[in-house]
Design an enzyme around this catalytic site. Structure first.
Site, PDB file in Angstrom:
ATOM      1  N   ASP A  24       0.914  -1.209  -0.045  1.00  0.00           N
ATOM      2  CA  ASP A  24       0.128   0.086  -0.140  1.00  0.00           C
ATOM      3  C   ASP A  24       0.773   1.402   0.060  1.00  0.00           C
ATOM      4  O   ASP A  24       2.124   1.259   0.408  1.00  0.00           O
ATOM      5  CB  ASP A  24      -0.774   0.105   1.296  1.00  0.00           C
ATOM      6  CG  ASP A  24      -1.945  -0.898   1.357  1.00  0.00           C
ATOM      7  OD1 ASP A  24      -2.198  -1.276   0.312  1.00  0.00           O
ATOM      8  OD2 ASP A  24      -2.425  -1.015   2.553  1.00  0.00           O
ATOM      9  N   ASP A  40      -4.861  -3.677   4.656  1.00  0.00           N
ATOM     10  CA  ASP A  40      -5.533  -2.968   6.172  1.00  0.00           C
ATOM     11  C   ASP A  40      -7.164  -3.378   6.082  1.00  0.00           C
ATOM     12  O   ASP A  40      -7.448  -3.315   7.106  1.00  0.00           O
ATOM     13  CB  ASP A  40      -4.846  -1.641   6.245  1.00  0.00           C
ATOM     14  CG  ASP A  40      -5.261  -0.586   5.036  1.00  0.00           C
ATOM     15  OD1 ASP A  40      -5.891  -0.942   4.191  1.00  0.00           O
ATOM     16  OD2 ASP A  40      -4.515   0.313   5.234  1.00  0.00           O
ATOM     17  N   ASP A  74      -9.560  -6.569   2.147  1.00  0.00           N
ATOM     18  CA  ASP A  74      -8.164  -6.975   1.672  1.00  0.00           C
ATOM     19  C   ASP A  74      -8.091  -8.591   2.018  1.00  0.00           C
ATOM     20  O   ASP A  74      -6.988  -9.077   1.750  1.00  0.00           O
ATOM     21  CB  ASP A  74      -7.322  -6.189   2.312  1.00  0.00           C
ATOM     22  CG  ASP A  74      -7.101  -4.848   1.618  1.00  0.00           C
ATOM     23  OD1 ASP A  74      -7.538  -4.634   0.439  1.00  0.00           O
ATOM     24  OD2 ASP A  74      -6.631  -3.796   2.260  1.00  0.00           O
TER      25      ASP A  74
HETATM   26  P1  ATP Z   1      -3.398   2.849   0.047  1.00  0.00           P
HETATM   27  O1  ATP Z   1      -4.373   1.975  -0.681  1.00  0.00           O
HETATM   28  O2  ATP Z   1      -2.160   3.242  -0.401  1.00  0.00           O
HETATM   29  O3  ATP Z   1      -3.617   2.929   1.370  1.00  0.00           O
HETATM   30  P2  ATP Z   1      -5.790   5.197   0.122  1.00  0.00           P
HETATM   31  O4  ATP Z   1      -5.386   5.394   1.418  1.00  0.00           O
HETATM   32  O5  ATP Z   1      -5.741   6.206  -0.574  1.00  0.00           O
HETATM   33  O6  ATP Z   1      -4.243   4.307  -0.422  1.00  0.00           O
HETATM   34  P3  ATP Z   1      -8.098   4.008   0.232  1.00  0.00           P
HETATM   35  O7  ATP Z   1      -8.143   4.062   1.843  1.00  0.00           O
HETATM   36  O8  ATP Z   1      -8.754   3.060  -0.318  1.00  0.00           O
HETATM   37  O9  ATP Z   1      -6.523   4.185  -0.183  1.00  0.00           O
HETATM   38  O10 ATP Z   1      -8.740   5.429  -0.116  1.00  0.00           O
HETATM   39  C1  ATP Z   1      -9.200   5.404  -1.464  1.00  0.00           C
HETATM   40  C2  ATP Z   1      -9.570   7.101  -1.757  1.00  0.00           C
HETATM   41  O11 ATP Z   1     -10.671   7.182  -0.847  1.00  0.00           O
HETATM   42  C3  ATP Z   1      -8.340   7.912  -1.402  1.00  0.00           C
HETATM   43  O12 ATP Z   1      -7.704   8.241  -2.266  1.00  0.00           O
HETATM   44  C4  ATP Z   1      -9.308   9.225  -0.917  1.00  0.00           C
HETATM   45  O13 ATP Z   1      -9.549  10.055  -2.256  1.00  0.00           O
HETATM   46  C5  ATP Z   1     -10.584   8.897  -0.565  1.00  0.00           C
HETATM   47  N1  ATP Z   1     -10.762   8.707   1.071  1.00  0.00           N
HETATM   48  C6  ATP Z   1      -9.706   8.009   1.781  1.00  0.00           C
HETATM   49  N2  ATP Z   1     -10.334   8.333   3.161  1.00  0.00           N
HETATM   50  C7  ATP Z   1     -11.242   9.027   3.148  1.00  0.00           C
HETATM   51  C8  ATP Z   1     -12.448   9.344   3.981  1.00  0.00           C
HETATM   52  N3  ATP Z   1     -11.871   9.377   5.246  1.00  0.00           N
HETATM   53  N4  ATP Z   1     -13.286  10.145   3.502  1.00  0.00           N
HETATM   54  C9  ATP Z   1     -13.392  10.512   2.313  1.00  0.00           C
HETATM   55  N5  ATP Z   1     -12.652  10.073   1.259  1.00  0.00           N
HETATM   56  C10 ATP Z   1     -11.614   9.131   1.741  1.00  0.00           C
END
Ligand code: ATP
Length: 896
Positions: free
Chosen positions: A334, A629, A633
């Site tokens: 990630d 996480d 997943d």
């Molecule tokens: P990784 O997979 O590398 O951990 P990530 O944290 O960006 O990356 P996700 O948690 O799946 O992956 O989030 C995907 C997308 O959703 C983010 O890029 C963001 O645009 C949006 N996002 C993440 N957290 C929030 C939140 N708390 N509220 C609204 N949108 C969110």
């Protein structure tokens, strides 16, 4: 204090919230400190009683339960009956020493595993003294207000007070595989367990949604506690390699017995040995050749590996991972929090009219927000305010000052939005109290947004929404899309993570929001760009992976531009190529397999994409470590050869699916674990390549004597002595070897490569022959000098030990020369073992009582010098051989 309540008999599902409060004698807004203490005293910790361990005596006796030991004991009995009391007692001593070593090692291994289990004890979120806290599950007490969300294991039996789209997988309790929908409405008293929709039961898994509820039963009083009052906590040591070696040792035992029988027959019938002598010699030989200590030494090698990994923040949950880690050829990671620090700072605020930049770093709520370019500051601020407010109200996090440091409770990005609001002069607490939260749609990586419904100070209902820009744009009217796309590309190229914000006015009476409400008619408020700096250690760890022939792939939910910028900063590949989840969906499995090696960044992926990527990589012959996480997943973590979960931000579901948990969520810890994994595998090979030729040389010398009909170079008791002293000293030390320099400059080993590689096999044969030759040489040389059989045999025994010591140093470095300062000094384990060994040999050679038992004789200084010179010559020869073999390039593994 109220009368004691029988928690198990209460029909919590049929009680209203006020009745629950009355029964438990708490209010429903979370316990205070004092109440927690009171409840702990009343109900004890929230833990199930542990299964008691086997008693030490039983565990010790179990060490004797082994085919070889039976054979040995039978041999001892035969010797005793034939009046060979010394042989009988030496055999018994061998058996007991082995059992003690096995017992201690097993105990140590179990302790190591148990201590490590403690490091990943599950946590839960509660409200106490008015604040959200994360505490160990064991500390939850009845009356606690507990928060649960997708991916959590329910920490106690909860009566739900507020549930949003909550789905709970209760298969554990009810056997029902479809997740049950939950809500908070009171149910009739007679509702059966499986239909109690306002209850969440301890141990079940939250599949989706969010909720809070009051803990009404903990520990053994919970439903699951009542079904199974015992849980097994200690995993037995078992890995494919260990099973393989165990089987090998067992099969080998039978082979040796058959060989021994043939040799015995030959000695008595063809060479007219006295049958008693022949029997004892063959038994001694069998004891010598069977690597009875091998499984125990390998167990300890694995256990040491597990401990070393834990010291580097990688906690092994499933033992086979220790072996697999060393062979890992691709690590899929990630981005957020693993490759980056997950310390977000809102930097850029883009509204329809202008862009502003915020100063300050971390979560300190101090700094300035300044318009970029020539725009009017006051106007820009006014244009940004709705966006900043939305960021604060569509948000579950809060900031807390601990000492001098500001910390986030909740999502770091949301924490950064709280800090941003404070920089804009908005008091987060005050603003949130004025805008009462009525309902919400929790964030989910599948839809990538979150929404809240709030009642403003004037009573108007507003829906606030934030999420990935693509998700939000789909809900708003297009507007000037080129302007926004440009802004996103600009922020992304600087490695910023971009969120979009929107709002929608709702009808006055609304108190629930559904997906339909956010599908259209949302007004776009603007964007915020967050910086999340890459971890320095991750950059170094990636460089290490690249030199070790391990490819690193970033698989992220984030935008392609942001992901690519971070990949470049981390030097993930020479020219990192990116593929988005959308592109990936267009490919067939075969096409993906073709492309997967080339791509190093996968952006805007969902958990299903991760699963396909792992499979494609595996189809290409890779051994894949994959991080994850979220609750979704779990399938890819299970599919990966090594599933890696995040200890801090990971859900319980992902931790359970993973074979390793990172305590610090840090990519560098995975690489440390890989390095330790390679060390473990190297050490196992060292143990084997030391142990087998040792046994082989001894056997060869004795078998030759019987076949050719000359006097045995060692008596039966002497053979037993050599085994005993070696098993208790040198046999153990290779497990403690540190990582060889250059371990991370080799390519990963092939999937399914045999433990006994061609080089090791060659080594086994060569060293066995050399050992036999040297000892027999010394034997005949001493006999020639007319010093008698006893002295010649004492020379042979000591020659063996000296040769073993020198050979140990040779084996300590399989991939390079041992003739270095580092190679000569040795580890403390090596030095202690050698000291004990030399003391033992001194006793064997010079102590009169030992001379009596073993028929040994004191040696002169010149004798000893001769032995050391012969041993050193043997080692030099083997060093030359290592060198020549590398030059010749016969064995690939030497040329890495
Ligand atoms: P990784 O997979 O590398 O951990 P990530 O944290 O960006 O990356 P996700 O948690 O799946 O992956 O989030 C995907 C997308 O959703 C983010 O890029 C963001 O645009 C949006 N996002 C993440 N957290 C929030 C939140 N708390 N509220 C609204 N949108 C969110």
């Amino acid at each position: 204090m109220s009368a004691p309540v029988d928690l198990e008999e209460m029909r919590w599902h049929a009680l209203s919230s006020s009745e629950i409060a009355r029964v438990l004698d708490v209010d429903l807004t979370g316990l205070s400190h004092g109440e927690v203490d009171r409840q702990v005293a009343r109900f004890g910790p929230n833990a199930l009683p542990k299964a008691s361990r086997r008693s030490p005596l039983l565990r010790f006796l179990a060490q004797f339960n082994n085919t070889l030991i039976y054979v040995l004991l039978a041999g001892a009995l035969a010797a005793a009956l034939l009046d060979h009391m010394i042989d009988a007692s030496v055999i018994v001593a061998v058996v007991i020493v082995n059992a003690i070593i096995g017992y201690i090692q097993e105990g140590k291994a179990e302790q190591a595993l148990e201590a490590i289990q403690q490091m990943i004890a599950p946590k839960a979120s509660v409200i106490r003294d008015g604040a959200r806290l994360t505490i160990p599950v064991a500390e939850i007490v009845p009356g606690d207000l507990v928060l649960i969300e997708a991916g959590d294991r329910v920490p106690a039996d909860l009566r739900l007070l507020h549930a949003r789209r909550l789905l709970i997988d209760e298969a554990l309790l009810t056997g029902e595989s479809v997740a049950a929908e939950k809500h908070e409405a009171v149910l009739p008293a007679e509702t059966v367990l499986a239909d109690r929709q306002n209850m969440a039961f301890s141990g079940t898994l939250v599949a989706a949604g969010q909720a809070n509820g009051i803990a009404v039963a903990t520990g053994a009083h919970t439903q699951i506690g009542r079904i199974s009052s015992l849980i097994q906590s200690v995993e037995v040591m078992a890995t494919p390699l260990l099973t393989q070696i165990d089987q090998f040792a067992r099969r080998f035992t039978w082979f040796v017995l058959a060989g021994g029988l043939a040799l015995f027959a030959f000695a008595v019938l063809a060479r007219s040995y006295d049958w008693v002598d022949a029997l004892i010699a063959v038994v001694a030989l069998a004891v010598g050749i069977v690597p009875e200590g091998l499984p125990a030494v390998i167990t300890i090698t694995l256990a040491i590996g597990v401990r070393r990994m834990a010291a580097r923040n990688a906690v092994i949950r499933k033992l086979p991972a220790v072996e697999t880690l060393g062979a890992t050829s691709v690590i899929c990671s990630d981005k957020t929090g693993t490759l980056t620090r997950n310390e977000m700072t809102a930097r850029r605020i883009i509204s329809a009219r202008c862009t502003m930049l915020a100063s300050g770093s971390g979560y300190v709520p101090e700094g300035h927000i300044q318009v970029v370019g020539a725009g009017d500051q006051a106007e820009a601020m006014a244009a940004s305010m709705p966006l900043i407010r939305c960021g604060l109200l569509c948000n579950d996090a809060s900031l807390r000052k601990v000492g001098e440091e500001w910390r986030v409770e909740g999502d770091p990005m949301e924490g950064a939005l709280c800090a941003l609001a404070a920089k804009a002069g908005v008091d987060p607490e005050l603003e949130r109290s004025e805008w009462e939260r009525i309902d919400e749609i929790p964030f989910d990586a599948a839809h990538r947004f979150m929404a809240t419904l709030c009642r403003g100070p004037d009573g108007a209902m507003t829906l606030f929404i934030k999420g990935a820009p693509e998700a939000i744009f789909a809900m708003t009217s297009p507007g000037d899309s080129a302007y926004w796309e440009n802004a996103i590309a600009q922020a992304g190229s600087e490695g910023e993570r971009v969120l979009a914000f929107g709002a929608k006015a709702m009808a006055a009476g609304t108190h629930r929001i559904a997906f339909e409400d956010v599908m259209a008619g949302v007004e776009l408020l603007g964007l915020v760009g967050f910086i999340d700096p890459p971890r320095l250690e991750a950059r170094e760890a990636i460089a290490e992976c690249r030199s070790a022939g391990i490819a690193v792939k970033m698989i992220t939910g984030d935008h392609a531009a942001t992901a690519l910028a971070i990949a470049r900063q981390l030097d993930l590949a020479d020219d990192p190529q990116v593929m988005t989840g959308l592109d990936l969906e267009k490919l067939s499995d075969e096409e993906l397999e073709q492309a997967v090696n080339r791509i190093s960044v996968f952006a805007r992926t969902s958990p299903e994409h991760k699963l396909r990527i792992v499979r494609a990589l595996q189809a290409q012959g890779n051994i894949v470590a994959m991080t994850g996480d979220g609750v979704n997943d779990a399938p890819s973590l299970k599919q990966a050869d090594v599933g890696v979960a995040m200890g801090i931000k990971g859900t319980e579901a992902s931790k359970e699916a993973a074979s390793m948990v990172l305590l610090d969520d840090n990519f560098a810890s995975i690489v440390s674990a890989v390095r330790e994994g390679r060390t473990v595998y190297d050490n196992i090979r060292k143990v084997i390549s030391w142990e087998i030729p040792t046994n082989g040389g001894e056997t060869l010398a004795v078998v030759l004597a019987i076949l050719l009909g000359f006097a045995l170079p060692m008596s039966a008791t002497q053979i037993l002595w050599v085994n005993l002293i070696l098993a208790a000293t040198l046999g153990l030390v290779l497990a403690f070897e540190p990582t060889e320099p250059g371990a991370m400059q080799r390519r990963p080993r092939e999937r399914g490569a045999p433990l006994l590689s061609p080089f090791l096999l060659w080594r086994v044969v060569l060293v066995s022959v050399l050992f036999a030759a040297v000892t027999l040489g010394i034997f005949f040389y001493t006999l020639d000098q007319g010093r008698g059989l006893e002295v010649a045999r004492t020379m042979v025994v000591n020659m063996f030990i000296v040769a073993e010591i020198f050979y140990l140093f040779n084996v300590r470095y399989l991939h390079m020369t041992s003739l270095t300062w580092r190679g000569t000094v040795g580890t403390p384990a090596v030095l202690i073992a050698i000291t004990v060994l030399i003391l033992g040999q001194a006793l064997f050679t010079y102590a009169p009582f030992m001379n009596a038992i073993f028929h040994s004789r004191p040696l002169t200084f010149a004798d000893l010098a001769l032995l050391v010179v012969a041993g050193a010559a043997l080692m030099l020869l083997l060093e030359v051989e290592k060198h020549v073999m590398r030059r010749l390039g016969w064995f690939e593994e030497l040329n890495d």
